[in-house]
Design an enzyme around this catalytic site. Structure first.
Site, PDB file in Angstrom:
ATOM      1  CB  THR A  42      -0.906  -0.002   1.252  1.00 24.58           C
ATOM      2  OG1 THR A  42      -1.792  -1.107   1.147  1.00 24.58           O
ATOM      3  CG2 THR A  42      -1.702   1.279   1.379  1.00 24.58           C
ATOM      4  N   GLY A 115      -0.334 -16.151  -0.229  1.00 25.74           N
ATOM      5  CA  GLY A 115       0.204 -17.076   0.769  1.00 25.74           C
ATOM      6  C   GLY A 115      -0.823 -17.371   1.840  1.00 25.74           C
ATOM      7  N   GLY A 180     -14.060  11.678   7.504  1.00 28.69           N
ATOM      8  CA  GLY A 180     -12.925  11.243   8.316  1.00 28.69           C
ATOM      9  C   GLY A 180     -11.792  12.239   8.229  1.00 28.69           C
ATOM     10  CD  GLU A 203     -13.057  12.734  12.897  1.00 31.87           C
ATOM     11  OE1 GLU A 203     -12.355  12.313  11.971  1.00 31.87           O
ATOM     12  OE2 GLU A 203     -13.571  11.982  13.754  1.00 31.87           O
ATOM     13  N   GLY A 271     -10.626   4.949   8.113  1.00 24.52           N
ATOM     14  CA  GLY A 271      -9.746   3.962   8.744  1.00 24.52           C
ATOM     15  C   GLY A 271      -9.474   2.774   7.838  1.00 24.52           C
ATOM     16  CG  HIS A 445      20.663  32.030  12.671  1.00 27.79           C
ATOM     17  ND1 HIS A 445      19.333  32.088  13.044  1.00 27.79           N
ATOM     18  CD2 HIS A 445      20.942  33.193  12.026  1.00 27.79           C
ATOM     19  CE1 HIS A 445      18.843  33.263  12.650  1.00 27.79           C
ATOM     20  NE2 HIS A 445      19.801  33.955  12.029  1.00 27.79           N
TER      21      HIS A 445
HETATM   22  P1  NAD Z   1      -7.993   7.125  10.758  1.00 25.59           P
HETATM   23  O1  NAD Z   1      -8.488   5.999  11.593  1.00 25.59           O
HETATM   24  O2  NAD Z   1      -6.713   7.753  11.093  1.00 25.59           O
HETATM   25  O3  NAD Z   1      -9.100   8.286  10.734  1.00 25.59           O
HETATM   26  C1  NAD Z   1     -10.443   8.037  10.377  1.00 25.59           C
HETATM   27  C2  NAD Z   1     -11.320   9.125  10.967  1.00 25.59           C
HETATM   28  O4  NAD Z   1     -12.659   8.951  10.461  1.00 25.59           O
HETATM   29  C3  NAD Z   1     -11.426   9.055  12.489  1.00 25.59           C
HETATM   30  O5  NAD Z   1     -11.023  10.295  13.028  1.00 25.59           O
HETATM   31  C4  NAD Z   1     -12.907   8.744  12.722  1.00 25.59           C
HETATM   32  O6  NAD Z   1     -13.405   9.369  13.886  1.00 25.59           O
HETATM   33  C5  NAD Z   1     -13.593   9.285  11.466  1.00 25.59           C
HETATM   34  N1  NAD Z   1     -14.881   8.645  11.118  1.00 25.59           N
HETATM   35  C6  NAD Z   1     -15.149   7.318  11.068  1.00 25.59           C
HETATM   36  N2  NAD Z   1     -16.441   7.116  10.681  1.00 25.59           N
HETATM   37  C7  NAD Z   1     -17.008   8.343  10.462  1.00 25.59           C
HETATM   38  C8  NAD Z   1     -18.311   8.804  10.045  1.00 25.59           C
HETATM   39  N3  NAD Z   1     -19.308   7.947   9.755  1.00 25.59           N
HETATM   40  N4  NAD Z   1     -18.521  10.139   9.941  1.00 25.59           N
HETATM   41  C9  NAD Z   1     -17.514  11.024  10.231  1.00 25.59           C
HETATM   42  N5  NAD Z   1     -16.278  10.630  10.642  1.00 25.59           N
HETATM   43  C10 NAD Z   1     -16.009   9.314  10.742  1.00 25.59           C
HETATM   44  O7  NAD Z   1      -8.017   6.561   9.257  1.00 25.59           O
HETATM   45  P2  NAD Z   1      -7.425   7.091   7.877  1.00 25.59           P
HETATM   46  O8  NAD Z   1      -7.218   8.553   7.878  1.00 25.59           O
HETATM   47  O9  NAD Z   1      -8.338   6.466   6.862  1.00 25.59           O
HETATM   48  O10 NAD Z   1      -6.016   6.384   7.819  1.00 25.59           O
HETATM   49  C11 NAD Z   1      -5.901   4.965   7.918  1.00 25.59           C
HETATM   50  C12 NAD Z   1      -4.603   4.561   8.558  1.00 25.59           C
HETATM   51  O11 NAD Z   1      -3.539   4.849   7.683  1.00 25.59           O
HETATM   52  C13 NAD Z   1      -4.338   5.301   9.847  1.00 25.59           C
HETATM   53  O12 NAD Z   1      -3.770   4.428  10.779  1.00 25.59           O
HETATM   54  C14 NAD Z   1      -3.351   6.348   9.446  1.00 25.59           C
HETATM   55  O13 NAD Z   1      -2.496   6.739  10.497  1.00 25.59           O
HETATM   56  C15 NAD Z   1      -2.597   5.674   8.315  1.00 25.59           C
HETATM   57  N6  NAD Z   1      -2.099   6.701   7.395  1.00 25.59           N
HETATM   58  C16 NAD Z   1      -1.000   7.383   7.769  1.00 25.59           C
HETATM   59  C17 NAD Z   1      -0.534   8.402   6.983  1.00 25.59           C
HETATM   60  C18 NAD Z   1       0.686   9.158   7.412  1.00 25.59           C
HETATM   61  O14 NAD Z   1       1.391   8.678   8.284  1.00 25.59           O
HETATM   62  N7  NAD Z   1       0.944  10.339   6.870  1.00 25.59           N
HETATM   63  C19 NAD Z   1      -1.197   8.748   5.806  1.00 25.59           C
HETATM   64  C20 NAD Z   1      -2.324   8.037   5.470  1.00 25.59           C
HETATM   65  C21 NAD Z   1      -2.768   7.002   6.285  1.00 25.59           C
END
Ligand code: NAD
Length: 466
Positions: A42, A115, A180, A203, A271, A445
């Site tokens: 991914t 696998g 989200g 959110e 998520g 600096h």
């Molecule tokens: P996340 O779990 O970080 O955030 C999902 C958000 O959606 C939550 O805050 C939740 O409260 C909200 N939500 C859920 N259902 C909802 C609804 N019905 N209505 C409104 N809000 C709702 O998930 P993500 O942003 O999809 O990321 C997935 C994973 O991938 C995470 O673990 C993230 O840290 C990781 N990721 C990391 C990076 C990075 O490090 N820069 C970038 C992309 C993804």
């Protein structure tokens, strides 16, 4: 009987491929089973790398738009999304080829197929209608995760998108709604707003990036609103209906009141779910907790000799670099090397939206809950020369320290190049440095790192420029 491999790894993402290379460096015979056409997972194909490429292109575009402010006039500026998509793909392809050549260099077998643990210590690989059984001294499961969606909602590459489909859009929609405000949501809000879309971020929790420090969430909401992003927190999306010209959403806000909006496109960023189905966990006697696999401090599952790393691990943050770090621990353990368990408290988190966010360790609230006597300091980038040179758009560095010995408990940055600067704090924590280490190390600096040092100076009330 001799085994086919010393280590078989299921999944060639940042957890699996890093574990493979390290295992080979330890002299083990390694095979990586990968169902996708190319290794990288991914992170490389539909996550970190392509998304950060688009974020960088968006930043370049905004810089060109603002260039007049620096005394540089550019002609009419135009965005070509199709060309950007191709450029992003070139970067991805180059790195996928890079992993393949690293596998060759280290004599690692890339085994195409799916696998599955068979329960008798072997792994079955199925591809193109056929299947074969391979044996190994140890197995590392690194199968990653995929985007969750909302029950009953069908993904439609034209208008209802996840992190996968949104990467291949060739037009900028007039409007984009995002459900989200985790990392995926805020990063794409940032990209699409830069390119001129009307963005609405919904959110359900009371704040953006809810896992970050509360002051960081508040600063991001302020910066996003200033950029013209519509931020709706405490808004739970309850109904989504495709309409002839886009998507209609109904949501309930924190007071139970109903709201509605329409948008040309919708990004679902609620998520990710672990890929732990159909990989033979039941046959191998490995239990799951809400789909995630429990491991010991060295990434070994309940089944001896079977390890798990990355997004499938219970209680581990779903981050590429965490997966890689876990892969290194598993590889060392399998090779019988001396290795320390990973300290998740020193595991940085970086979000590449504009403004960037980066953090390590405890938030102020978590540190208080843990019972520490705290000293907290915040230094605004407004007092940093380099930040002003870069365009000065706010943000701060916040340090949370233990009062008694100056132990660094957490560092939180929102602002320019936060995702680079955080590593100063990561290394200081790993080396068990204290606030004093940071205040006495000479910082060049003009740099953004001086802002980090100034935040540490503030712990003792000794900030110079603020
Ligand atoms: P996340 O779990 O970080 O955030 C999902 C958000 O959606 C939550 O805050 C939740 O409260 C909200 N939500 C859920 N259902 C909802 C609804 N019905 N209505 C409104 N809000 C709702 O998930 P993500 O942003 O999809 O990321 C997935 C994973 O991938 C995470 O673990 C993230 O840290 C990781 N990721 C990391 C990076 C990075 O490090 N820069 C970038 C992309 C993804």
């Amino acid at each position: 009987m001799a085994k086919d491999y010393d280590v078989l790894i299921v999944g060639g993402g940042p957890g699996g491929y890093v574990a493979a290379i390290r295992s080979a460096q330890y002299g083990l015979k390694v095979g990586v089973i990968e169902k996708a056409p190319k290794p990288g997972g991914t992170c490389l194909h539909v996550g970190c790398i392509p998304t950060k490429a688009l974020l960088h292109f968006a930043e370049v575009y905004e810089d060109v738009l603002r260039a007049d402010d620096f005394g540089i006039s550019a002609g009419p500026v135009r965005v070509d999304m199709a060309k950007m998509r191709d450029k992003k793909q070139q970067i991805v392809d180059r790195h996928a080829a890079g992993i393949e050549s690293l596998f060759k260099k280290h004599d690692i077998a890339l085994i195409p197929g799916r696998g599955r643990l068979t329960g008798d210590g072997a792994v079955e690989v199925s591809a193109g209608g056929g299947a074969k059984k391979l044996t190994a001294g140890a197995v590392i499961l690194a199968t990653g995760s995929e985007a969750r969606t909302i029950p009953g909602l069908e993904i439609d590459p034209r208008r209802i998108l996840t992190n996968v489909e949104i990467l291949d859009q060739t037009e900028i929609p007039a409007s984009l709604a995002i459900i989200g405000a985790g990392a995926v949501g805020v990063e794409f809000a940032s990209i699409y707003r830069s390119f001129g879309a009307e963005v609405t971020l919904l959110e359900m929790l009371p704040r953006l990036v809810p896992v970050e420090d509360e002051e960081v969430s508040a600063e991001l909401a302020r910066a996003f609103r200033k950029r013209g992003i519509k931020v709706l927190t405490g808004a739970k999306v309850e109904r989504i209906e495709p309409s002839p010209d886009g998507v209609s959403l109904a949501y309930a806000n924190a007071d139970g009141e109903q709201g509605a909006l329409t948008a040309e496109k919708l990004l679902v960023a609620v998520g990710r779910k672990p890929n732990t189905e159909n990989i033979g966990l039941e046959d191998a006697g490995i239990p799951t907790e809400r789909g995630f696999i429990a491991v010991d401090a060295f990434m070994e599952t309940a089944c001896k000799g079977v390890f798990a790393v990355g997004d499938i691990v219970a209680g581990s943050p779903q981050l590429a670099h965490t997966a890689s770090a876990e892969g290194l621990v598993a590889a060392a353990r399998i090779a019988g090397k001396q290795v320390e368990p990973l300290d998740y408290n020193r595991n940085p988190s970086c979000t590449y939206c504009e403004p960037q966010i980066a953090s390590v360790g405890l938030t102020e609230a978590r540190a208080r809950e843990a019972g520490h006597e705290l000293k907290v300091s915040k230094f605004n980038f407004a007092g940093n020369g380099k930040a002003s040179i870069l365009g000065g758009r706010g943000g701060f560095v916040k340090v949370v320290a233990d009062e008694k010995y100056g132990e660094i408990l957490g560092v939180h940055i929102i602002g320019p190049q936060a995702t680079e600067s955080i590593h100063e704090a990561v290394v200081a924590m790993q080396a068990e440095g204290t606030v004093e280490t940071m205040t006495t190390a000479v910082h060049a600096h003009p740099t953004l790192a001086e802002a980090v040092q100034e935040a540490f100076n503030g712990i003792y009330g000794l900030t110079i420029n603020g």
